[in-house]
Design a protein around this motif. Structure first.
Motif, PDB file in Angstrom:
ATOM      1  N   LYS A  20       0.826  -1.201   0.000  1.00  0.00           N
ATOM      2  CA  LYS A  20       0.000   0.000   0.000  1.00  0.00           C
ATOM      3  C   LYS A  20       0.865   1.258   0.000  1.00  0.00           C
ATOM      4  CE  LYS A  20      -3.212  -2.507   2.942  1.00  0.00           C
ATOM      5  NZ  LYS A  20      -2.348  -3.697   3.004  1.00  0.00           N
ATOM      6  N   GLN A  21       0.281   2.313  -0.545  1.00  0.00           N
ATOM      7  CA  GLN A  21       0.903   3.629  -0.457  1.00  0.00           C
ATOM      8  C   GLN A  21      -0.135   4.608   0.062  1.00  0.00           C
ATOM      9  OE1 GLN A  21       2.215   3.740  -4.482  1.00  0.00           O
ATOM     10  NE2 GLN A  21       0.416   4.835  -5.202  1.00  0.00           N
ATOM     11  N   ILE A  22       0.342   5.682   0.641  1.00  0.00           N
ATOM     12  CA  ILE A  22      -0.551   6.677   1.224  1.00  0.00           C
ATOM     13  C   ILE A  22      -1.071   7.577   0.105  1.00  0.00           C
ATOM     14  CG2 ILE A  22      -0.695   8.645   2.795  1.00  0.00           C
ATOM     15  CD1 ILE A  22       1.296   7.142   4.601  1.00  0.00           C
ATOM     16  N   SER A  23      -2.396   7.644  -0.030  1.00  0.00           N
ATOM     17  CA  SER A  23      -3.010   8.467  -1.065  1.00  0.00           C
ATOM     18  C   SER A  23      -3.495   9.807  -0.517  1.00  0.00           C
ATOM     19  CB  SER A  23      -4.176   7.717  -1.712  1.00  0.00           C
ATOM     20  OG  SER A  23      -5.146   7.371  -0.746  1.00  0.00           O
ATOM     21  N   ASP A  24      -3.875   9.843   0.732  1.00  0.00           N
ATOM     22  CA  ASP A  24      -4.316  11.070   1.400  1.00  0.00           C
ATOM     23  C   ASP A  24      -3.621  11.081   2.758  1.00  0.00           C
ATOM     24  OD1 ASP A  24      -5.625  13.344   2.238  1.00  0.00           O
ATOM     25  OD2 ASP A  24      -7.582  12.389   2.456  1.00  0.00           O
ATOM     26  N   PRO A  25      -2.518  11.826   2.881  1.00  0.00           N
ATOM     27  CA  PRO A  25      -1.689  11.734   4.087  1.00  0.00           C
ATOM     28  C   PRO A  25      -2.356  12.317   5.327  1.00  0.00           C
ATOM     29  CG  PRO A  25      -0.830  13.424   2.624  1.00  0.00           C
ATOM     30  CD  PRO A  25      -1.975  12.770   1.901  1.00  0.00           C
ATOM     31  N   PRO A  26      -1.876  11.875   6.487  1.00  0.00           N
ATOM     32  CA  PRO A  26      -2.372  12.452   7.738  1.00  0.00           C
ATOM     33  C   PRO A  26      -1.798  13.844   7.914  1.00  0.00           C
ATOM     34  CG  PRO A  26      -0.548  10.990   8.196  1.00  0.00           C
ATOM     35  CD  PRO A  26      -0.834  10.880   6.718  1.00  0.00           C
ATOM     36  N   SER A  27      -2.453  14.632   8.732  1.00  0.00           N
ATOM     37  CA  SER A  27      -1.888  15.937   9.068  1.00  0.00           C
ATOM     38  C   SER A  27      -0.630  15.699   9.907  1.00  0.00           C
ATOM     39  CB  SER A  27      -2.893  16.781   9.837  1.00  0.00           C
ATOM     40  OG  SER A  27      -3.250  16.131  11.032  1.00  0.00           O
ATOM     41  N   LYS A  28       0.277  16.633   9.868  1.00  0.00           N
ATOM     42  CA  LYS A  28       1.514  16.482  10.644  1.00  0.00           C
ATOM     43  C   LYS A  28       1.215  16.431  12.139  1.00  0.00           C
ATOM     44  CE  LYS A  28       6.186  18.111  11.156  1.00  0.00           C
ATOM     45  NZ  LYS A  28       6.740  16.810  11.332  1.00  0.00           N
ATOM     46  N   ASN A  29       0.277  17.264  12.579  1.00  0.00           N
ATOM     47  CA  ASN A  29      -0.070  17.322  13.996  1.00  0.00           C
ATOM     48  C   ASN A  29      -1.344  16.537  14.273  1.00  0.00           C
ATOM     49  OD1 ASN A  29       2.080  19.130  14.663  1.00  0.00           O
ATOM     50  ND2 ASN A  29       0.894  20.757  13.701  1.00  0.00           N
ATOM     51  N   TRP A  30      -1.407  16.000  15.455  1.00  0.00           N
ATOM     52  CA  TRP A  30      -2.617  15.319  15.903  1.00  0.00           C
ATOM     53  C   TRP A  30      -3.699  16.361  16.123  1.00  0.00           C
ATOM     54  CZ3 TRP A  30      -3.033  10.016  17.027  1.00  0.00           C
ATOM     55  CH2 TRP A  30      -1.847   9.287  16.907  1.00  0.00           C
ATOM     56  N   ARG A  31      -4.936  16.027  15.834  1.00  0.00           N
ATOM     57  CA  ARG A  31      -6.044  16.924  16.169  1.00  0.00           C
ATOM     58  C   ARG A  31      -6.811  16.317  17.330  1.00  0.00           C
ATOM     59  NH1 ARG A  31      -8.718  14.132  12.031  1.00  0.00           N
ATOM     60  NH2 ARG A  31     -10.930  13.835  12.446  1.00  0.00           N
ATOM     61  N   THR A  32      -7.349  17.160  18.179  1.00  0.00           N
ATOM     62  CA  THR A  32      -8.097  16.681  19.334  1.00  0.00           C
ATOM     63  C   THR A  32      -9.579  16.826  19.049  1.00  0.00           C
ATOM     64  OG1 THR A  32      -6.302  17.328  20.815  1.00  0.00           O
ATOM     65  CG2 THR A  32      -8.456  16.952  21.818  1.00  0.00           C
ATOM     66  N   GLU A  33     -10.303  15.749  19.298  1.00  0.00           N
ATOM     67  CA  GLU A  33     -11.748  15.720  19.125  1.00  0.00           C
ATOM     68  C   GLU A  33     -12.331  15.011  20.330  1.00  0.00           C
ATOM     69  OE1 GLU A  33     -14.375  13.267  16.087  1.00  0.00           O
ATOM     70  OE2 GLU A  33     -13.291  14.911  15.105  1.00  0.00           O
ATOM     71  N   ASP A  34     -13.165  15.718  21.060  1.00  0.00           N
ATOM     72  CA  ASP A  34     -13.686  15.206  22.328  1.00  0.00           C
ATOM     73  C   ASP A  34     -12.509  14.860  23.222  1.00  0.00           C
ATOM     74  OD1 ASP A  34     -16.378  15.551  21.532  1.00  0.00           O
ATOM     75  OD2 ASP A  34     -16.317  13.639  20.471  1.00  0.00           O
ATOM     76  N   LEU A  35     -12.404  13.623  23.667  1.00  0.00           N
ATOM     77  CA  LEU A  35     -11.319  13.230  24.575  1.00  0.00           C
ATOM     78  C   LEU A  35     -10.237  12.403  23.870  1.00  0.00           C
ATOM     79  CD1 LEU A  35     -13.315  12.382  27.816  1.00  0.00           C
ATOM     80  CD2 LEU A  35     -11.870  14.371  27.373  1.00  0.00           C
TER      81      LEU A  35
END
Length: 173
Positions: A20-35
């Protein structure tokens, strides 16, 4: 294309092992949602025919409670299916205290045809693992276990793959 409702264990393993290859990469930083801290990204097979969604979650207050997983997204209109989840301990899963239960330890859920045929969550079965004890170790294990291209791993996950002394001793002491 694989029909979700007729998926075999061999097909599940083929999908997990498909390069597999990454087609839509993650953001560099983590995002916080709820907890939870989150990272989401999309993968595609090297031939471009098979699509996946990947996710990483970590509880803000209980960092040992995390999940890194891969969801197969068929293009034939059938439901998506989670093929694998690499989880940290989350013993609150059972009402009765049972320290031998996999959810009290780092564990791996892998989809099975038996669970699918029984109408359960595909990845309901869990096995205790010693492959990882922190989310960084789980991400490293996951990316290799699901055959993500090594260049994509280093390009998009360099911070997550870099283990510090704290990461290596945090849950292993």
């Amino acid at each position: 294309m694989i029909n979700f409702y007729n998926m075999t264990d061999t097909e599940i393993q083929r999908l997990l092992n498909l390069p597999k290859q990454i087609s839509d990469p993650p953001s560099k930083n983590w995002r916080t949602e709820d907890l939870h801290r989150r990272k989401d990204f999309r993968l595609v097979s090297k031939d471009g025919d098979v699509r996946f969604r990947a996710f990483a979650r970590q509880h803000v207050r209980f960092p040992e409670n995390f999940s890194v997983g891969l969801e197969y997204e068929p293009d034939d209109g059938t439901d998506s299916v989670i093929l694998i989840r690499c989880n940290g301990p989350h013993g609150d899963f059972n009402r009765a205290i049972n320290p031998l239960h996999p959810h009290y330890h780092p564990h791996i859920h892998i989809a099975t045809a038996e669970a699918i045929d029984a109408g359960q969550r595909a990845e309901c079965h869990a096995e205790i693992t010693t492959e990882f004890a922190s989310i960084k170790e789980a991400i490293r294990y996951f990316l290799n276990a699901v055959a993500v291209d090594a260049n994509d791993q280093s390009r998009y996950f360099s911070d997550d793959l870099r283990l510090t002394l704290f990461d290596m001793t945090e849950f292993n002491s």
